[in-house]
Design a protein around this motif. Structure first.
Motif, PDB file in Angstrom:
ATOM      1  N   ILE A  97       5.724  -6.966  -1.454  1.00 47.82           N
ATOM      2  CA  ILE A  97       4.392  -6.398  -1.620  1.00 47.82           C
ATOM      3  C   ILE A  97       4.524  -4.964  -2.104  1.00 47.82           C
ATOM      4  CG2 ILE A  97       4.219  -5.560   0.776  1.00 47.82           C
ATOM      5  CD1 ILE A  97       1.236  -6.360   0.667  1.00 47.82           C
ATOM      6  N   ARG A  98       3.566  -4.504  -2.925  1.00 40.22           N
ATOM      7  CA  ARG A  98       3.578  -3.141  -3.455  1.00 40.22           C
ATOM      8  C   ARG A  98       2.590  -2.296  -2.658  1.00 40.22           C
ATOM      9  NH1 ARG A  98       3.355  -6.183  -8.464  1.00 40.22           N
ATOM     10  NH2 ARG A  98       1.091  -5.840  -8.472  1.00 40.22           N
ATOM     11  N   LEU A  99       3.069  -1.570  -1.691  1.00 38.98           N
ATOM     12  CA  LEU A  99       2.191  -0.739  -0.878  1.00 38.98           C
ATOM     13  C   LEU A  99       1.557   0.350  -1.737  1.00 38.98           C
ATOM     14  CD1 LEU A  99       4.197  -0.203   2.451  1.00 38.98           C
ATOM     15  CD2 LEU A  99       2.504  -1.955   1.908  1.00 38.98           C
ATOM     16  N   ASN A 100       0.244   0.467  -1.625  1.00 40.84           N
ATOM     17  CA  ASN A 100      -0.527   1.449  -2.396  1.00 40.84           C
ATOM     18  C   ASN A 100      -0.303   1.295  -3.896  1.00 40.84           C
ATOM     19  OD1 ASN A 100      -2.496   3.455  -2.109  1.00 40.84           O
ATOM     20  ND2 ASN A 100      -1.026   5.107  -2.427  1.00 40.84           N
ATOM     21  N   GLY A 101       0.109   0.096  -4.316  1.00 43.94           N
ATOM     22  CA  GLY A 101       0.305  -0.199  -5.725  1.00 43.94           C
ATOM     23  C   GLY A 101       1.616   0.273  -6.310  1.00 43.94           C
ATOM     24  N   SER A 102       2.483   0.901  -5.494  1.00 46.22           N
ATOM     25  CA  SER A 102       3.687   1.492  -6.076  1.00 46.22           C
ATOM     26  C   SER A 102       4.959   1.250  -5.270  1.00 46.22           C
ATOM     27  CB  SER A 102       3.485   3.007  -6.248  1.00 46.22           C
ATOM     28  OG  SER A 102       3.235   3.617  -4.987  1.00 46.22           O
TER      29      SER A 102
END
Length: 465
Positions: A97-102
């Motif tokens: 998963i990409r936490l906060n998109g990054s």
């Protein structure tokens, strides 16, 4: 006035404001705080736990998916509703998963997104905790949030108490109750919409208020169009057929090109059928996870659009200005419920969702068709009075049965309430404040199995397919 009309009418996704939009916003707030405090690069694992009603019906409401979207930094207003489900599948397959998109980390859904079906947190039935861990699984941060209805979330302090931070903006006509709102109208000669507009203009220019409300209306109309053009069955195990498109086709009889344009009513009762199709269209879109306006919740999102469409199509002289006034009045009434009571089905049953939406729509319609402030208050009171005791018992934890039909019936009740109020002079025995107080007391007395847990009522008497 702590609640803005734009707080009550927010653009989001289905199927639930408290179970989908709220958890998504909470998860996003958690990772944003990790980033702001410099903890995000150190995070190697996150765990989300949902309690109470969130845990009991979270799978049916898509709460687990909403948490994952929120952890990736998605916002309910802007997420691509078509691609979102594919992203969930990718997370499950890759276990990343990409936490906060990054910031990419591993995630094991069975262990890291937990829905507790029986356990609950104190203070509110929609509680959730998020935990972030670093090297050697050391706890970096743990936060608790409550989803209190309508997509509103509040964080908890270190002892678990919800922390409600009121809007400090000073407004010219501060009110929390119906009596206070009526007092402002009596003292100034202003309509309810004028009072609400004056308060909103403290936050933003009038042009922006009007443009923002007309954008809300545009999303509502687009939702109706989408619902009237969609066929098939709704997601979930109930195999509920979409009915809005078929009903629209029968009403149109091959002559209509737009579900929002009504002509040639040979049967006067067709107006009721049109109100029904508009409400069904919105809530079928909501049940399918589409883009809707929380009004004031997703489970009751079809009532205000359906009644406003009724005003636009069947009441003479309803233009953009009247649409803005309608939404302002509905927002004023909704702010009273939000500040003095609850709009959470998990807290007070469906009377707090469909009942409050009916009340808001009834009061708003009353002003648009020429009602005085007293008649507006009377209409809002009637709308809630005849929803008292309404349980929240969704079959299978899905916002489908009885939720979708309840919006259609609630819309017709709102129109009846407004018209009944205008036949009077505004004087009535039961005030809006008294009926709201009664609703809260009734909700407190209601057994937990009737408050969005799917453990009572229709939820146990209807066999899932």
């Amino acid at each position: 006035m702590a609640v803005s009309v734009f707080d009550l009418f927010s653009i989001g996704i289905g199927p639930s404001s408290s179970h989908t939009v709220g958890p998504m916003r909470a998860a996003r707030r958690f990772v944003e705080q990790l980033a702001a405090d410099g903890l995000l690069p150190r995070t190697t694992r996150v765990k989300a736990e949902l309690f109470g009603s969130l845990g009991a019906t979270g799978h049916g409401h898509g709460s687990d998916k909403a948490v994952l979207w929120g952890l990736e930094g998605e916002d309910p207003e802007t997420i691509d509703t078509r691609l979102g489900p594919f992203r969930i599948a990718e997370i499950a397959e890759s276990a990343r998963i990409r936490l906060n998109g990054s910031h990419q980390i591993g995630i094991h859904l069975d262990n890291d997104v937990i829905l507790h079906r029986r356990a609950r947190l104190p203070y509110h039935p929609n509680g959730m905790t998020f935990s972030a861990y670093g090297a050697d699984d050391a706890l970096l941060r743990a936060s608790t949030y409550y989803s209190i209805g309508g997509g509103f979330i509040v964080a908890a302090d270190t002892e678990g108490h919800p922390v409600v931070v009121p809007d400090p903006t000073p407004v010219p006509y501060d009110f929390r109750t119906g009596d206070e709102l009526m007092a402002h109208c009596a003292a100034t000669g202003l309509r309810v919409s004028d009072v609400m507009l004056a308060n909103e203009c403290v936050r933003r220019p009038e042009s922006e208020v009007r443009a923002g409300l007309l954008r809300i209306w545009a999303v509502m109309t687009e939702c109706v169009r989408n619902g009237c053009s969609s066929v098939g069955v709704l997601p979930g195990g109930l195999k509920v057929r979409r009915r809005a498109s078929a009903l629209y086709a029968r009403l149109a009889s091959g002559t209509e090109v737009d579900p929002l344009q009504v002509r040639d009513l040979t049967d006067p009762m067709q107006a009721v059928d049109w109100v029904t199709v508009w409400a069904l269209a919105v809530n079928e879109e909501n049940a399918s996870g589409g883009r809707v306006v929380t009004a004031p919740t997703n489970g009751a999102a079809g009532i205000i659009p359906a009644v406003l469409h009724y005003a636009v199509r069947f009441v003479a002289g309803v233009d953009d200005d009247a649409i803005v006034r309608f939404l302002l009045v509905a927002g004023a009434i909704g702010s009273i419920y939000q500040q003095t009571a609850s709009i959470s089905g998990a807290e007070v049953g469906c009377q707090g969702e469909v009942g409050s939406a009916c009340s808001m729509a009834a009061g708003a319609l009353a002003e648009v068709i020429g009602g005085s402030p007293e008649q507006v208050e009377n209409a809002a009171e009637i709308g809630m009075e005849h929803h008292l005791g309404l349980t929240c018992d969704p079959v299978g934890g899905l916002v489908q049965i009885p939720c979708i039909e309840r919006n259609a019936i609630g819309s017709v009740k709102a129109i009846t309430a407004a018209r009944l109020a205008l036949h009077g002079d505004g004087r009535h025995t039961v005030s809006l404040d008294k009926v709201i107080k009664t609703m809260m007391e009734t909700g407190a007395d209601m057994k937990i199995k009737y408050k969005e847990t799917s453990r009572g009522g229709l939820a146990v008497n209807i066999v899932e397919c």
